[in-house]
Design an enzyme around this catalytic site. Sequence first.
Site, PDB file in Angstrom:
ATOM      1  N   ALA A 314       0.830  -1.201   0.000  1.00 25.21           N
ATOM      2  CA  ALA A 314       0.000   0.000   0.000  1.00 25.21           C
ATOM      3  C   ALA A 314       0.865   1.252   0.000  1.00 25.21           C
ATOM      4  O   ALA A 314       1.965   1.276   0.572  1.00 25.21           O
ATOM      5  CB  ALA A 314      -0.921  -0.001   1.216  1.00 25.21           C
ATOM      6  N   GLY A 316       2.094   5.058   0.913  1.00 29.03           N
ATOM      7  CA  GLY A 316       2.213   5.747   2.192  1.00 29.03           C
ATOM      8  C   GLY A 316       3.392   5.251   3.000  1.00 29.03           C
ATOM      9  O   GLY A 316       4.112   4.318   2.606  1.00 29.03           O
ATOM     10  N   LYS A 318       5.346   3.231   5.626  1.00 32.95           N
ATOM     11  CA  LYS A 318       5.139   1.906   6.196  1.00 32.95           C
ATOM     12  C   LYS A 318       4.932   2.007   7.700  1.00 32.95           C
ATOM     13  O   LYS A 318       5.635   2.733   8.397  1.00 32.95           O
ATOM     14  CB  LYS A 318       6.330   1.001   5.887  1.00 32.95           C
ATOM     15  CG  LYS A 318       6.461   0.634   4.411  1.00 32.95           C
ATOM     16  CD  LYS A 318       7.637  -0.301   4.182  1.00 32.95           C
ATOM     17  CE  LYS A 318       7.773  -0.653   2.707  1.00 32.95           C
ATOM     18  NZ  LYS A 318       8.933  -1.554   2.454  1.00 32.95           N
ATOM     19  N   GLY A 319       3.963   1.262   8.193  1.00 32.62           N
ATOM     20  CA  GLY A 319       3.666   1.286   9.618  1.00 32.62           C
ATOM     21  C   GLY A 319       4.671   0.478  10.420  1.00 32.62           C
ATOM     22  O   GLY A 319       5.347  -0.421   9.894  1.00 32.62           O
ATOM     23  N   MET A 320       4.742   0.787  11.704  1.00 35.59           N
ATOM     24  CA  MET A 320       5.645   0.073  12.602  1.00 35.59           C
ATOM     25  C   MET A 320       5.004  -1.187  13.162  1.00 35.59           C
ATOM     26  O   MET A 320       5.695  -2.077  13.655  1.00 35.59           O
ATOM     27  CB  MET A 320       6.079   0.984  13.748  1.00 35.59           C
ATOM     28  CG  MET A 320       6.769   2.256  13.290  1.00 35.59           C
ATOM     29  SD  MET A 320       7.192   3.355  14.646  1.00 35.59           S
ATOM     30  CE  MET A 320       8.529   2.428  15.402  1.00 35.59           C
ATOM     31  N   LYS A 335      -4.585  -5.685   6.054  1.00 34.09           N
ATOM     32  CA  LYS A 335      -3.663  -5.287   7.120  1.00 34.09           C
ATOM     33  C   LYS A 335      -3.284  -6.510   7.957  1.00 34.09           C
ATOM     34  O   LYS A 335      -4.161  -7.231   8.444  1.00 34.09           O
ATOM     35  CB  LYS A 335      -4.304  -4.218   8.004  1.00 34.09           C
ATOM     36  CG  LYS A 335      -4.800  -2.997   7.218  1.00 34.09           C
ATOM     37  CD  LYS A 335      -5.540  -1.998   8.086  1.00 34.09           C
ATOM     38  CE  LYS A 335      -4.621  -1.258   9.009  1.00 34.09           C
ATOM     39  NZ  LYS A 335      -5.319  -0.127   9.689  1.00 34.09           N
ATOM     40  N   ASP A 370     -14.494   0.799   9.886  1.00 37.08           N
ATOM     41  CA  ASP A 370     -14.881  -0.559  10.264  1.00 37.08           C
ATOM     42  C   ASP A 370     -13.917  -1.545   9.606  1.00 37.08           C
ATOM     43  O   ASP A 370     -13.350  -1.273   8.542  1.00 37.08           O
ATOM     44  CB  ASP A 370     -16.309  -0.829   9.796  1.00 37.08           C
ATOM     45  CG  ASP A 370     -16.918  -2.060  10.464  1.00 37.08           C
ATOM     46  OD1 ASP A 370     -16.319  -2.577  11.419  1.00 37.08           O
ATOM     47  OD2 ASP A 370     -18.002  -2.490  10.027  1.00 37.08           O
TER      48      ASP A 370
END
Length: 574
Positions: A314, A316, A318-320, A335, A370
């Site tokens: 995705a 953006g 990158k999340g931790m 996710k 949601d």
Amino acid sequence: MKNTIEFTTKNILNDFELYLEEFNKLTALAPEFFKNRQWTAMQANHKKRLRLYKDFIANCRGKIIQEIGEFKNNSTFWLEVKQHFSMIINNRKNKELAETFYNSTIRKTFDNLAVDDSLMYVHEGYNTCDLHPNDDLYYTYPSAWGLQKIIRQIMDDFDFGVKYYNKEEDIQLLVRAVREVILTRYKPTKDTVTQVLKSVFYRNKAAYLIGRTRVGDKWMPFIIPFLHNENGVYVDTMIFDPRIMAHMFSFSRSYFMVKTTIPSQMVSFLNAVISHKQIHELYNAIGFNKHGKTEFYRDFLIHLENSQDQFEIAEGIKGMVMTVFTLPSYNIVFKLIKDHFEPPKDMTRQQVKDKYKLVSLHDRVGRMADTHEFEYFSIPLDRISPALMQELKNTVNSLLIFTEKTLIIKHLYTERKMIPLNLYLESCDLEDAKLAVEEYGNSILQLAQANIFPGDMMTKNFGVTRQKRVIFYDYDEIEFLTDMNFSWKPKAETYEQIYAPTPWYNIAKHDVFPEDFKRFMIGRVDVKPHFLSYHQELFNPDYWSQIQERIRKGELLHAFPYPKEIRFRPEQPA
């Protein structure tokens, strides 16, 4: 084996019926809560209903496992169970829900079972039930009555059992709204007719009537919200805008409490009225979110068959905590919780799951997305881009199972795809940027009023929808607002304090200093002054403390799912 098959089938159907009975009992309490203005009880009842499904599935699984023994993971056994189950539910008017209950039971009973066409109901659809017109579904008002009589009859048909604030004025406000929006564009004929669902839709402090008028050779939908305060019940507005209606049924809104005898018929009516929404979203909206998940998966499979693009990482930052990927042609992100979290993140996978569970049970007030939770989710290997495959192996390898042609993911969440706010602000013009940062602040404050503190309020954790609403979607650091300690920063007095490289005062886990928000919330230079001016209260700890105090006193702060500007009496509190 025949007796075991019959036992299993009977128990699945029996527990499904018990689940529906309890679901309907809890739903039936909503009118009384509205009548008596028991808002806290309304929310507690909503959460209780959300927990029902999982509890009944666990109970059903427990009884079955004790009986079936060696057949627990036997495909031949489950194939015959499904065939027998199909036979006994064939004439049911809610059989699509029964099929989903069966799917949930086998998935929780048969170890590590991925989706299997032969053993599960995979490609059936909501329209497996007859969708014939039903006089029990809606009231009908012929045009020959005239507008005044139609509106008066609607108001009489929906008596909430308490005094009205000003019923006559409500009638005239509705008459004027219909004249201004519909009758200025269309002329009624002998074929013109109005239908209003008999079931009232309850959510938070509001009750909604949903209807449609056949005029100009098409259906014109409308929604009438009612509120109830110390002055009595009153009509708050009349909504004709399909975009507002779609938002009221949004993925960021909590589910309605609404009585429905044949869910598929209500979904069919809503689908004709709120055409912007897909079938799975409508099942979610009326409280059958588990079947909504089933319908979503069917839609996903159809899209997969009719597309050729590959799953990709995705866009953006990158999340931790989460690895996120998407199929560019599909409006969903996937996710996965990472195997390991880099500092400063200090939590477990189960703690992250608990945060997502909290959101699923909480009032999302139009500001939290949601999610659907899946186990053993299958994706064709040839549809996964090399970069994504490497990312998955690097970050979530423990969740991956490979077969010859398929990647099976042990656990993931699906969520609506949005443009990350940080990326949106990099590319949009100044006017859209101003609107976005206003929405960003509104999102945070409305979450606060619902007793949610986002924790990590960086713009990368918020998304922008097609309607340019800003929605929060990163839940690993959320907390209840009432657990936080909002304070003014201590003032530095000595030379050492002024020039200390790190804070010289103690900071506990739940300490928050809103003054610091100014430093990181918006980085875009040309729009930051507008944000700081528009949302000054965000940086004032006293304002946050005031919200906490109202929540602690038991006050439910109503989140209007439509613009306040269209309210008939904007001065009336909810």
